[in-house]
Structures are given as structure tokens and as C-alpha cells.
Design a protein around this motif. Structure first.
Motif, mmCIF file in Angstrom:
data_model
loop_
_atom_site.group_PDB
_atom_site.id
_atom_site.type_symbol
_atom_site.label_atom_id
_atom_site.label_comp_id
_atom_site.label_asym_id
_atom_site.label_seq_id
_atom_site.Cartn_x
_atom_site.Cartn_y
_atom_site.Cartn_z
ATOM 1 N N SER A 135 0.966 -1.225 0.273
ATOM 2 C CA SER A 135 -0.275 -0.438 0.471
ATOM 3 C C SER A 135 1.089 1.377 -0.321
ATOM 4 O O SER A 135 0.340 2.142 -0.384
ATOM 5 C CB SER A 135 -0.685 0.766 1.421
ATOM 6 N N VAL A 136 1.923 1.316 0.872
ATOM 7 C CA VAL A 136 2.764 1.995 0.804
ATOM 8 C C VAL A 136 2.689 2.659 -1.271
ATOM 9 O O VAL A 136 3.114 3.873 -1.206
ATOM 10 C CB VAL A 136 4.054 2.310 1.866
ATOM 11 N N LEU A 137 3.620 1.632 -1.381
ATOM 12 C CA LEU A 137 4.594 2.024 -2.947
ATOM 13 C C LEU A 137 3.160 2.364 -3.697
ATOM 14 O O LEU A 137 3.698 3.174 -4.614
ATOM 15 C CB LEU A 137 4.724 0.328 -2.944
ATOM 16 N N PHE A 138 2.227 1.609 -3.449
ATOM 17 C CA PHE A 138 1.020 2.417 -4.736
ATOM 18 C C PHE A 138 0.954 3.616 -3.930
ATOM 19 O O PHE A 138 0.594 4.610 -5.052
ATOM 20 C CB PHE A 138 -0.082 0.561 -4.856
ATOM 21 N N GLY A 139 1.223 4.226 -2.681
ATOM 22 C CA GLY A 139 0.602 5.592 -2.468
ATOM 23 C C GLY A 139 2.256 6.333 -2.920
ATOM 24 O O GLY A 139 1.746 7.514 -3.705
ATOM 25 N N ALA A 140 2.725 5.842 -2.926
ATOM 26 C CA ALA A 140 4.557 6.732 -3.399
ATOM 27 C C ALA A 140 4.391 6.941 -4.806
ATOM 28 O O ALA A 140 4.477 7.675 -5.631
ATOM 29 C CB ALA A 140 5.404 5.781 -3.303
#
Length: 547
Positions: free
Chosen positions: A288-293
């Protein structure tokens, strides 16, 4: 956008698979009903849950649709970033703290629900009051994750979100009704596997999309918006710490957690499952963090989504499904959709079972119908499931509003339930008077701090309180301050009341809550009714005979 037929078929297949597993586990559970107490089997699985199954169901319960969607959203927001992604850290700390301090005193006494020690120590009236924030929290949590699913499906499938909410709620209700805890636990296994493989499968495709800059560059440099790594301004440090402590300690006093603890076959297995689940929460937040980034590093004008950006359109809460839809191939976005559906259902069924367990066992059985048969209690448990599921589905249609209300209910659980649980487990001789005072103190202080969800401005403006975009923001850690004040109030009032009664400063016949019954007092104790709910006048004859 046209209907995404492949994704729709995949969603239908997943729904059918989940329902099939739930029905199978319910059929498997039926074989044990003759050997076990039906209530114990439905609520705590007859305390025979293996460590591996406990690990899967505990992790899946916390990794809900709001968790993975919310983590991506906060990472993407220009005023947020990774520095403000606090839920994974908070849940990890909470599960670790609970494993160290709370599992043993709860599991070793074979309680049926989290409410049992509170009901034993503080009586039925307080149990009824303390049930309310727990119920509201579970129902709003259920509603929030259903709303999350509806929003996701509206983006990827181009179908009305209301339809997805209704279908998901009905499927969760069916298998939870049929099998209780084991249906929930077995479906959690397949759901967690879907979450892991579905999300991680999408990550590489999102990272290599040509419309996006390298996230290593955009972490510290401004490209299409602020660096996604984020930062914590000095003025906001108190609020940041408050949120971390709230998410850590506030994630403990929930029946959905203790239901897993109390169902473990041993205390040691419960501790291990909780500890490992803590680190699994961090691991599951990484995609999820990677998708947000990636979303923060994307030139949306190079995609079919176009401009303005999701943030400018007010669609930041949908950033995860938007990334899956516009930055990943169709067959990959289907896997991501399956992960989100799985995350939603794994938390929804747990909330439904949690609320109905507390109502049927602690309210109906112990307060309303003490002589109710086992069959009657199980019937009431199923009836409450239908009622709570209907309420949550109805609230889910409110979309954004339900998230705000869930945050409020979570803060009430933190302020009202966490101090009570700490006192009953770790601070001896706290009593009903202290419990009542703590409840009122926590409730009043929290409401006076302002409720943005209900558009109620703060009456108490703590240091640093300011108006930001038309909304009051308390920069002082007032949520934790409120919890500590409630905790201190419970201890002080409990010991003060006991002191006053023991030293006959206050007449013992004023003890309407019977907290001094069977205590060593300087004066003889009056006889009391078994339930401790009625006053008895002191009898002169009985005093003379005692002398």
C-alpha cells in the motif's frame, strides 16, 4: 468507462469461493456441536484453535480494506506522506504490547469475552454501558470497510458501489451465521492469502509504468507534488505522538482481538500468534505504501485518467483502486481487486461476530435473560448478527461520513474501555464507583475536545488548537490526555470511596453498588440482596447478635 467484465467475473468467483469455504467450515463445525457447548463453540471455537490458524485469523482481522486503502491514501497525500502512515506502526505496537501484558491474564482465566472481567468486577449496569462504545466501534468499523469495498468496485468494475456493499454484507452474514468463529477463521486463511499474493503481484507493474518517475527520486525531490516521504513539522509533533499512542493502546480493548486470544488452545500459542501478527501488519502495509508512492510520482496526464489529479478531484481516498486500474494491466488489476475484497471480508466478518458475541453472552444471557437456554442464546446471537449487519450496510452508504464516525468511535473505545481494562487486570481493588467516574470523565473530556465528524467545535481548546481549512485541529495530545485522566479518575475514586466506607466516614448502608461486600471493614456489613442492586436497612437485632 465500460463495465470491466473480466474483473466482474473474477469478483463473482471470489465471492462464491469465500461463501463455499464458509459453508464448508460451518458443516465441519456441526460435527463438534454434540461434543461441545454451542455457545462456547460459536464464540471461542471451544478453545481448540491451532496457533497457525490463530495467526492467520488475527492478521487478517487487522488487515482490512480501510487499512490497505488508507495506508495508500496517506502516503499519496501532499500533506501526508510516509511519515504520517501511522496505522501499521500503531497496530504492530498494539499487538506486541497486548501479547506481553494482556494475553496471559485474559486467557489463563478462560473468559468467554473481553467484557467478562469488567462485568465480574463492576457489575451488570457498567457492563451494559461499556458494551455501547464497543458495539458502536464494531458497527462503524464494519460500515467503513464495506464503504471501502464499494468505492473500490465502483472504480475498477464501473458498477454502483451500493450493489457491492449489499452483496458483500449478505455473503459475510451467511457464513458467519452458519459457522461462528470457525467459519470466520477458515475464510480468513484464504482471504489473507488473496491479500498477500494479490497486492504483491500488482506492485512491480505499478512501479515500472512509464507515466511514473522512480519513487526513490520522488521520495526526497519535488516532481509532480511534494516528496512522498513526508515530514513531521515541529508544531504537529504532539498530534503525531498522540495518534501513534492512540493507535497502539487503542487497538487493544476490542473483542475482535480477544476473541482470537481466548480461542487459542494455550496461552503460549495465543502470545505467539499475537506477536507474529504484529510483524505481519507491517509487512502487509508495504504494498500500500508503494502504491501511494507511485501515485505521488505519476504524471496523470500521461494516463487515461488525465488531469486534474486524483487529489485535485477529491478522490485521494480512492488512490489504491485508481493505481490498479490506470497503472496496471487489466489481468493484474483483477488480482488487486481480489486482494481488496478479501481484506474487506476478513475484517467485516470479525466485527459482526464480535458485536453479536458480546450482545448474546454478556447482555442477553447475563443481564436480560439469565435463565435462557443455550438454544435461545444462539438464536439471539444470530438475530443480533442480522440487525448489526443491516445497520452497518446502511451506514456504509454514507461513505465519507462513516469514516469520520468510525474514528470517533475508536477514540471513545480508547478513552472509555482501555482504562477500565487496565484497572480490572492490573490495579487491584478498583470498584464500580471508580468505573462510573472514569466512564463519565472520559466521555465528557473527549466530547469537550470537539467532534469534527458531528461538526461540534471544541469547548476545551488545548495548547496549539487551531483552525485548519475550516476544521479545528488539536495539536496537543488530547486523546491520550483524556485516556490518562479517565485512568487516574478510576483509581483515585475507587480507593477514595473504599477509604470512606472502611473508616465509616460514609455510612456503609450508602454503598448502593455493594463494593464493600465481603471486605474487611471497621464496622459490620449489612446483609445484601444476591444481585447487589437493592439497598437493605441495617437491622438493630442483627447488630446486637454480631456483637
Amino acid at each position: 468507462m465500460a463495465l470491466n467484465t473480466p474483473a466482474l467475473i473474477a469478483a463473482i468467483v471470489f465471492f462464491i469461493l469465500t461463501l463455499a469455504i464458509g459453508v464448508w467450515s460451518a458443516w465441519k463445525t456441526k460435527k463438534d456441536e454434540k461434543k461441545s457447548n454451542q455457545i462456547e463453540l460459536a464464540i471461542v471455537g471451544s478453545r481448540r484453535m491451532s496457533m497457525l490458524l490463530g495467526l492467520f485469523t488475527t492478521t487478517a482481522t487487522w488487515i482490512g480494506g480501510a487499512y490497505i486503502n488508507g495506508t495508500a491514501e496517506i502516503t499519496y497525500l501532499p500533506r501526508g506522506g510516509l511519515a504520517w502512515v501511522q496505522a501499521p506502526v500503531g497496530f504492530t505496537l498494539g499487538l506486541s504490547i497486548a501479547a506481553i501484558f494482556f494475553v496471559k491474564p485474559m486467557r489463563s482465566k478462560n473468559y468467554m469475552t473481553m467484557m467478562d472481567p469488567l462485568q465480574e468486577a463492576y457489575g451488570n449496569t457498567m457492563a451494559g454501558l461499556l458494551f455501547l462504545p464497543s458495539l458502536i466501534g464494531d458497527v462503524f468499523w464494519f460500515a467503513a470497510i464495506l464503504a471501502s469495498l464499494g468505492a473500490t468496485m465502483s472504480v475498477i468494475l464501473d458498477v454502483q458501489s451500493d450493489l457491492a456493499i449489499i452483496i458483500s454484507a449478505v455473503i459475510v452474514l451467511i457464513y458467519t451465521l452458519l459457522g461462528g468463529l470457525y467459519s470466520v477463521a477458515y475464510t480468513d486463511v484464504i482471504q489473507l492469502l488473496f491479500i498477500i499474493f494479490g497486492l504483491w503481484m500488482c506492485v512491480p507493474f505499478a512501479l515500472i509504468n512509464t507515466a511514473s518517475e522512480s519513487i526513490t527520486k520522488t521520495a526526497i525531490k519535488e516532481f509532480y507534488q511534494d516528496p512522498w516521504i513526508g515530514r513531521i513539522e515541529t508544531d504537529y509533533l504532539g498530534k503525531w505522538l498522540d495518534d501513534i499512542i492512540y493507535l497502539s493502546l487503542g487497538s487493544i480493548p476490542w473483542q475482535i482481538y480477544f476473541q482470537r486470544v481466548l480461542s487459542a488452545s494455550t496461552t503460549t500459542k495465543a502470545k505467539i500468534a499475537s506477536s507474529v501478527s504484529a510483524f505481519a501488519c507491517i509487512f502487509m502495509a508495504v504494498p500500500s505504501v508503494l502504491f501511494g508512492a507511485v501515485a505521488a510520482s505519476t504524471d496523470w496526464n500521461q494516463t487515461s485518467y488525465g488531469l486534474p489529479t486524483p487529489f485535485e478531484r477529491g478522490e485521494a481516498n480512492l488512490i489504491l483502486p485508481i493505481v490498479l486500474q490506470y497503472l496496471c494491466p487489466t489481468y493484474v488489476s483483477i488480482a488487486g481487486l481480489g486482494a481488496i475484497v478479501a481484506a474487506v471480508m476478513s475484517s467485516a466478518d470479525s466485527s459482526l461476530l464480535s458485536a453479536s458475541s458480546l450482545f448474546a453472552y454478556n447482555i442477553y444471557k447475563k443481564i436480560l435473560r439469565k435463565k435462557a437456554s443455550e438454544k435461545e442464546i444462539m438464536l439471539m446471537m444470530r438475530f443480533s448478527m442480522v440487525a448489526f449487519c443491516s445497520a452497518a450496510a446502511g451506514l456504509a452508504f454514507l461513505s465519507h461520513s462513516v469514516y469520520d464516525l468510525w474514528f470517533l468511535s475508536g477514540e471513545l473505545v480508547y478513552a472509555l474501555l482501555f482504562p477500565q481494562l487496565c484497572c480490572v487486570l492490573f490495579i487491584p481493588n478498583t470498584n464500580t464507583y471508580g468505573s462510573i467516574a472514569s466512564f463519565l470523565c472520559g466521555l465528557i473530556l473527549r466530547l469537550l475536545g470537539g467532534v469534527n465528524a458531528l461538526k461540534i467545535p471544541p469547548v476545551i481548546c488545548y495548547p496549539g488548537c487551531r483552525l485548519v481549512d475550516g476544521v479545528y485541529v488539536q495539536l496537543f495530545p488530547f486523546k491520550t490526555f483524556t485516556m490518562l485522566m479517565a485512568l487516574a479518575t478510576q483509581v483515585v475514586v475507587s480507593y477514595l470511596i473504599a477509604f470512606l466506607f472502611k473508616n465509616n466516614i460514609v455510612p456503609i448502608n450508602w454503598d448502593i453498588c455493594n463494593v464493600m461486600k465481603d471486605k474487611n471493614c471497621s464496622t459490620p456489613l449489612p446483609e445484601v440482596e444476591p444481585e447487589g442492586l437493592q439497598l437493605n436497612a441495617l437491622s438493630m437485632n442483627s447488630n446486637e447478635s454480631d456483637d
